[in-house]
Design a protein around this motif. Structure first.
Motif, PDB file in Angstrom:
ATOM      1  N   ALA A  34       0.829  -1.205   0.000  1.00 26.90           N
ATOM      2  CA  ALA A  34       0.000   0.000   0.000  1.00 26.90           C
ATOM      3  C   ALA A  34       0.863   1.254   0.000  1.00 26.90           C
ATOM      4  O   ALA A  34       0.563   2.237  -0.704  1.00 26.90           O
ATOM      5  CB  ALA A  34      -0.933  -0.009   1.216  1.00 26.90           C
ATOM      6  N   LEU A  37       2.252   1.755  -3.503  1.00 26.16           N
ATOM      7  CA  LEU A  37       1.210   2.188  -4.436  1.00 26.16           C
ATOM      8  C   LEU A  37       0.847   3.650  -4.232  1.00 26.16           C
ATOM      9  O   LEU A  37       0.611   4.391  -5.199  1.00 26.16           O
ATOM     10  CB  LEU A  37      -0.042   1.319  -4.263  1.00 26.16           C
ATOM     11  CG  LEU A  37       0.071  -0.131  -4.727  1.00 26.16           C
ATOM     12  CD1 LEU A  37      -1.191  -0.898  -4.383  1.00 26.16           C
ATOM     13  CD2 LEU A  37       0.352  -0.206  -6.222  1.00 26.16           C
ATOM     14  N   SER A  56      -8.186   6.216  -7.717  1.00 26.93           N
ATOM     15  CA  SER A  56      -7.317   5.097  -7.393  1.00 26.93           C
ATOM     16  C   SER A  56      -6.391   5.430  -6.225  1.00 26.93           C
ATOM     17  O   SER A  56      -6.137   4.600  -5.353  1.00 26.93           O
ATOM     18  CB  SER A  56      -6.494   4.710  -8.626  1.00 26.93           C
ATOM     19  OG  SER A  56      -5.776   3.523  -8.403  1.00 26.93           O
ATOM     20  N   SER A  60      -6.150   3.693  -2.484  1.00 22.09           N
ATOM     21  CA  SER A  60      -4.915   3.194  -1.867  1.00 22.09           C
ATOM     22  C   SER A  60      -4.679   3.819  -0.496  1.00 22.09           C
ATOM     23  O   SER A  60      -4.155   3.157   0.410  1.00 22.09           O
ATOM     24  CB  SER A  60      -3.719   3.470  -2.787  1.00 22.09           C
ATOM     25  OG  SER A  60      -3.779   2.645  -3.929  1.00 22.09           O
ATOM     26  N   ASP A  63      -6.750   1.948   1.656  1.00 15.29           N
ATOM     27  CA  ASP A  63      -6.154   0.624   1.802  1.00 15.29           C
ATOM     28  C   ASP A  63      -5.099   0.596   2.892  1.00 15.29           C
ATOM     29  O   ASP A  63      -5.053  -0.318   3.712  1.00 15.29           O
ATOM     30  CB  ASP A  63      -5.519   0.171   0.477  1.00 15.29           C
ATOM     31  CG  ASP A  63      -6.547  -0.324  -0.522  1.00 15.29           C
ATOM     32  OD1 ASP A  63      -7.718  -0.496  -0.128  1.00 15.29           O
ATOM     33  OD2 ASP A  63      -6.171  -0.532  -1.682  1.00 15.29           O
ATOM     34  N   ALA A 138       1.525  -0.364 -10.896  1.00 17.72           N
ATOM     35  CA  ALA A 138       0.618  -0.563  -9.767  1.00 17.72           C
ATOM     36  C   ALA A 138      -0.177  -1.858  -9.934  1.00 17.72           C
ATOM     37  O   ALA A 138      -0.397  -2.600  -8.970  1.00 17.72           O
ATOM     38  CB  ALA A 138      -0.330   0.623  -9.641  1.00 17.72           C
ATOM     39  N   SER A 142       0.117  -5.194  -7.404  1.00 15.65           N
ATOM     40  CA  SER A 142      -1.137  -5.621  -6.765  1.00 15.65           C
ATOM     41  C   SER A 142      -1.455  -7.066  -7.099  1.00 15.65           C
ATOM     42  O   SER A 142      -1.949  -7.823  -6.246  1.00 15.65           O
ATOM     43  CB  SER A 142      -2.289  -4.714  -7.201  1.00 15.65           C
ATOM     44  OG  SER A 142      -2.098  -3.387  -6.758  1.00 15.65           O
ATOM     45  N   TYR A 168      -7.191  -5.059  -2.541  1.00 14.48           N
ATOM     46  CA  TYR A 168      -6.167  -5.060  -3.592  1.00 14.48           C
ATOM     47  C   TYR A 168      -6.675  -5.657  -4.895  1.00 14.48           C
ATOM     48  O   TYR A 168      -6.190  -5.287  -5.972  1.00 14.48           O
ATOM     49  CB  TYR A 168      -4.912  -5.766  -3.075  1.00 14.48           C
ATOM     50  CG  TYR A 168      -4.283  -4.956  -1.973  1.00 14.48           C
ATOM     51  CD1 TYR A 168      -3.509  -3.839  -2.273  1.00 14.48           C
ATOM     52  CD2 TYR A 168      -4.540  -5.242  -0.640  1.00 14.48           C
ATOM     53  CE1 TYR A 168      -2.983  -3.056  -1.266  1.00 14.48           C
ATOM     54  CE2 TYR A 168      -4.008  -4.456   0.376  1.00 14.48           C
ATOM     55  CZ  TYR A 168      -3.235  -3.358   0.057  1.00 14.48           C
ATOM     56  OH  TYR A 168      -2.731  -2.566   1.056  1.00 14.48           O
ATOM     57  N   ASP A 171      -8.183  -2.815  -6.312  1.00 12.02           N
ATOM     58  CA  ASP A 171      -7.140  -1.909  -6.804  1.00 12.02           C
ATOM     59  C   ASP A 171      -6.694  -2.310  -8.203  1.00 12.02           C
ATOM     60  O   ASP A 171      -6.417  -1.454  -9.051  1.00 12.02           O
ATOM     61  CB  ASP A 171      -5.942  -1.930  -5.841  1.00 12.02           C
ATOM     62  CG  ASP A 171      -5.070  -0.705  -5.995  1.00 12.02           C
ATOM     63  OD1 ASP A 171      -5.493   0.375  -5.549  1.00 12.02           O
ATOM     64  OD2 ASP A 171      -3.978  -0.817  -6.580  1.00 12.02           O
TER      65      ASP A 171
END
Length: 322
Positions: A34, A37, A56, A60, A63, A138, A142, A168, A171
Motif C-alpha cells: 500500500a 502504491l 485510485s 490506496s 487501503d 501498480a 497488486s 487489492y 485496486d
C-alpha cells in the motif's frame, strides 16, 4: 494426559502457530505494498491530473489505513487465550473486517461523487505516457500481493485477509479502469475518466457490504452453515451409546469453531461407559473439524427410547421426554 491427547494438543498448537504466521506476514505485506502504491499514484496524479487516478489514489490511501488496522487486529487476534479471554482473541479479526468494510464503502462513495463530477465537467489530461506506466506498475505489484493473499486464505480462511484481498483485487480493477480511461482520453473521449471511476466505485461498494455482513455474522456468533451443523449432528450420533442430541450450538471465531451439545445416553449405562461415549463422540468430530472446541453435556434418558433420527434443524432442537 495420555500420549494421544498430548500429540493432538501439539498438532493443534502447530496449526495455530501456522495460522498466526501466515496472517501476520500477509498483513505486513499489504501495508508495504500500500505504501509503494500510494507513492506511485501520487506521482501519476501530479503528472496527469486524472479523476480516475485520484480515485485510485484515494482507494490506496484507504487501503493503507485499513491494512494498518488489519495488521494490529491480527497481531492481537493470534494471542493465546488468557484469564480474561478464555475463548481467545479471534474476534478481533472479525472486528478488523468490519472496520475495513466501513473504509471500503466510505472511500467508494467519495470516488462515486468524484467520478460523477468528472463526467459532468470533463477536462483534458496531461503526461498520459507517465500515467500509463505508473498504472501498469501498480497493477503488477497488486497482482503479486493478491496471489499471495489468495494462498494465505486457502491455508487459513481468514476473514480479515479476505477483506484485505478485496482491497487489492479492487485496486487491480481500479488500475485497469484507469488504464482504459487514460487510453480513451488519449483519443479524445474525456468522459471515460469519470465513467470508469463510477463503475469501479459501485463494484467496490458491493464488495464492502459483503465483507461487512460476514464480519458482523462472526461478531454476533452466527452458527455454522447448515451442512456443517448436519455433519456434526451425524458425527455425534454415530456413537452407539448416544441415543439423541438436543441444544446443539455452534459458532466460529478465527480458525476455531465452538460446539456445545447435550447428548442423551440410556440410564442403565455406567458412568464410565457414558464418559467413554462422550470421548468417542468428540473424537469423531475432531477427525473432521480438528480445531474444534467441543463441550458435551451428558443427560440420562429411558432405556426404551429409540435412537433419535436426523433433524432438519439440529441447532436449538427440543429435548425429548426422558
Amino acid at each position: 494426559m495420555n500420549n494421544s491427547d498430548n500429540s493432538e494438543n501439539q498438532e493443534s498448537a502447530r496449526r495455530t502457530r501456522d495460522y498466526a504466521r501466515h496472517v501476520v506476514f500477509a498483513g505486513f505485506a499489504s501495508v508495504c505494498v500500500a505504501g509503494i502504491l500510494i507513492a506511485a499514484k501520487l506521482l501519476a496524479l501530479v503528472l496527469t491530473n486524472s479523476a480516475s487516478m485520484m480515485a485510485s489514489l484515494t482507494d490506496s490511501l484507504m487501503d493503507v489505513m485499513a491494512s494498518v488496522v488489519n495488521l494490529m487486529a491480527l497481531r492481537y487476534a493470534v494471542y493465546p487465550a488468557d484469564e480474561e479471554h478464555r475463548y481467545g482473541h479471534w474476534k478481533a479479526e472479525a472486528l478488523a473486517g468490519l472496520v475495513q468494510s466501513a473504509f471500503i464503502i466510505g472511500s467508494s462513495v467519495f470516488l462515486l461523487i468524484n467520478g460523477c463530477i468528472s463526467i459532468a465537467s470533463p477536462r483534458p489530461l496531461a503526461s498520459l505516457d507517465a500515467g500509463i506506466w505508473v498504472t501498469v506498475f501498480a497493477m503488477a505489484i497488486s497482482v503479486v500481493l493478491v496471489c499471495y493473499q489468495s494462498y494465505v486464505i486457502r491455508k487459513t480462511s481468514s476473514t480479515a485477509i479476505q477483506a484485505d484481498r478485496l482491497h487489492y483485487a479492487s485496486d487491480i480493477l481500479f488500475n485497469a479502469g484507469v488504464l482504459v480511461s487514460l487510453v480513451f482520453s488519449y483519443f479524445g473521449f474525456l468522459q471515460a475518466d469519470g465513467f470508469f471511476a463510477v463503475i469501479l466505485s459501485l463494484y467496490i461498494i458491493y464488495g464492502g457490504i459483503s465483507i461487512g455482513k460476514k464480519s458482523l455474522a462472526s461478531l454476533l456468533d452466527s452458527g455454522l452453515p447448515p451442512k456443517d451443523v448436519s455433519a456434526i449432528y451425524d458425527l455425534l450420533l454415530d456413537v452407539p451409546e448416544i441415543r439423541g442430541i438436543h441444544d446443539l450450538r455452534t459458532r466460529a471465531a478465527g480458525p476455531r469453531i465452538f460446539i456445545q451439545a447435550h447428548v442423551e445416553i440410556a440410564r442403565s449405562v455406567s458412568l464410565e461407559t457414558a464418559h467413554n461415549a462422550a470421548d468417542a463422540a468428540e473424537a469423531n468430530v475432531l477427525r473432521v473439524y480438528p480445531d474444534a472446541d467441543i463441550t458435551l453435556h451428558m443427560e440420562p434418558v429411558r432405556d426404551d427410547l429409540p435412537k433419535s433420527p436426523f433433524m432438519n434443524n439440529p441447532e436449538g432442537s427440543e429435548k425429548r421426554e426422558r
